[in-house]
Design an enzyme around this catalytic site. Sequence first.
Site, PDB file in Angstrom:
ATOM      1  N   CYS A 138      60.815 -44.356  45.345  1.00 55.74           N
ATOM      2  CA  CYS A 138      62.202 -44.278  44.852  1.00 55.74           C
ATOM      3  C   CYS A 138      62.241 -44.566  43.349  1.00 55.74           C
ATOM      4  CB  CYS A 138      63.075 -45.273  45.611  1.00 55.74           C
ATOM      5  SG  CYS A 138      64.768 -45.319  44.993  1.00 55.74           S
ATOM      6  N   CYS A 141      65.207 -46.799  42.153  1.00 59.66           N
ATOM      7  CA  CYS A 141      65.082 -48.214  42.534  1.00 59.66           C
ATOM      8  C   CYS A 141      64.056 -48.928  41.644  1.00 59.66           C
ATOM      9  CB  CYS A 141      64.610 -48.365  43.986  1.00 59.66           C
ATOM     10  SG  CYS A 141      65.342 -47.217  45.143  1.00 59.66           S
ATOM     11  N   ASP A 142      62.946 -48.247  41.358  1.00 66.32           N
ATOM     12  CA  ASP A 142      61.808 -48.941  40.754  1.00 66.32           C
ATOM     13  C   ASP A 142      61.453 -48.491  39.347  1.00 66.32           C
ATOM     14  OD1 ASP A 142      61.517 -50.335  43.139  1.00 66.32           O
ATOM     15  OD2 ASP A 142      60.222 -48.796  44.009  1.00 66.32           O
TER      16      ASP A 142
END
Length: 329
Positions: A138, A141-142
């Site tokens: 992701c 997200c990261d």
Amino acid sequence: MATTHNYDVVIVGAGPAGMCAGMYAGRSMLKTVVLERGFPGGELLNTELIEDYPGFETILGHELAQKFADHAAKFGAEFQNGVVVECVQKRADGTFETRTESGDVYLSKTVIVTAGGTPIKLGVPGEIEYAGKGVSYCAICDGAFFRGHTIAVIGGGDAATEEADFLTRYAEKVYLIHRRGELRASKILQQRLFANPKVELIWNKTVDAVEGDTQGLVRNLKLRDVNTNETSELAATGMFVFVGFRPNTGIIDGHVEHDDMGYLLTDANMHTSIRGLFAAGDVRAQLTRQVTTAVGDATTAAIAAEKYLKALADGDPSEPIIGSGGYTV
Ligand code: NAP
């Protein structure tokens, strides 16, 4: 305490398809619940910017998710947190029992499965070991953890291409590693990627292994040329994997028709091979998986579910309820 609930329509999964189905079922005055394990939004929450949803030239994924959720709630769809573990048609009268991890049971005459999919893993040594320590599925997200890093993105579809481009906001250098000599991504995404000076394409290579340092963080990828079988090393501190999705259909009765990849087969009205069970969005076998196709499927599924319920109420459940047109792939 575990409870039994009664609904007209149970929707499994609150991605774009689930929320849109909720909106239409709510508008039809059906008692509707959307069950979701996390926050409503599905894949929208893993996407920074949506730029192919008509009417919004660009909109943040989480903003569109919130609009979908608000819109469904406005028409009466309830959202409940719950990890669905089973959905079976057990009772002689065709009632579905949808069970969550906490033991709650949702009884309904129709279920719309909009459970989406889970990222496919490469299945190479080091991938699981370094998940969350450099290996990610992701970008939104990261991505921010990789500010100034050199990283690799694996895959050649829309997701890999779009996310490789997105990750250059943070990373100094992004290698896109693809197992063939051409991308399958849409042309506009390819053009954007090729024009990005921070991106370098590595063609015809696969990842053999992910290696880390003494602190347990990713440092190196072992690559293999698919044509020559030659191996090489790539120094990278991150690996983002976008090699497709596996549909989340494990909760459904094993007798439902699906394709070789496990995607649910439906007729033109999103009806699966189990009467009263509809499917929409990424979980359904189809040509492409976009927000637009998800909401199209979901609209049809919710309206078909309403017609199905009406036919049941009118007392003729044995007859075909709605036109089928066969299963689509
Ligand atoms: P996808 O289209 O199925 O692409 C998967 C890619 O991963 C392919 O290039 C495939 O290679 C490669 N791959 C598969 N297994 C691999 C392995 N073991 N090792 C290395 N590479 C592997 O998946 P996706 O990109 O996740 O997209 C899924 C759906 O969502 C598509 O319908 C897509 O259009 C849609 N989507 C759209 C957008 C957008 O429009 N903005 C964004 C994201 C996703 P081959 O090409 O050789 O098969």
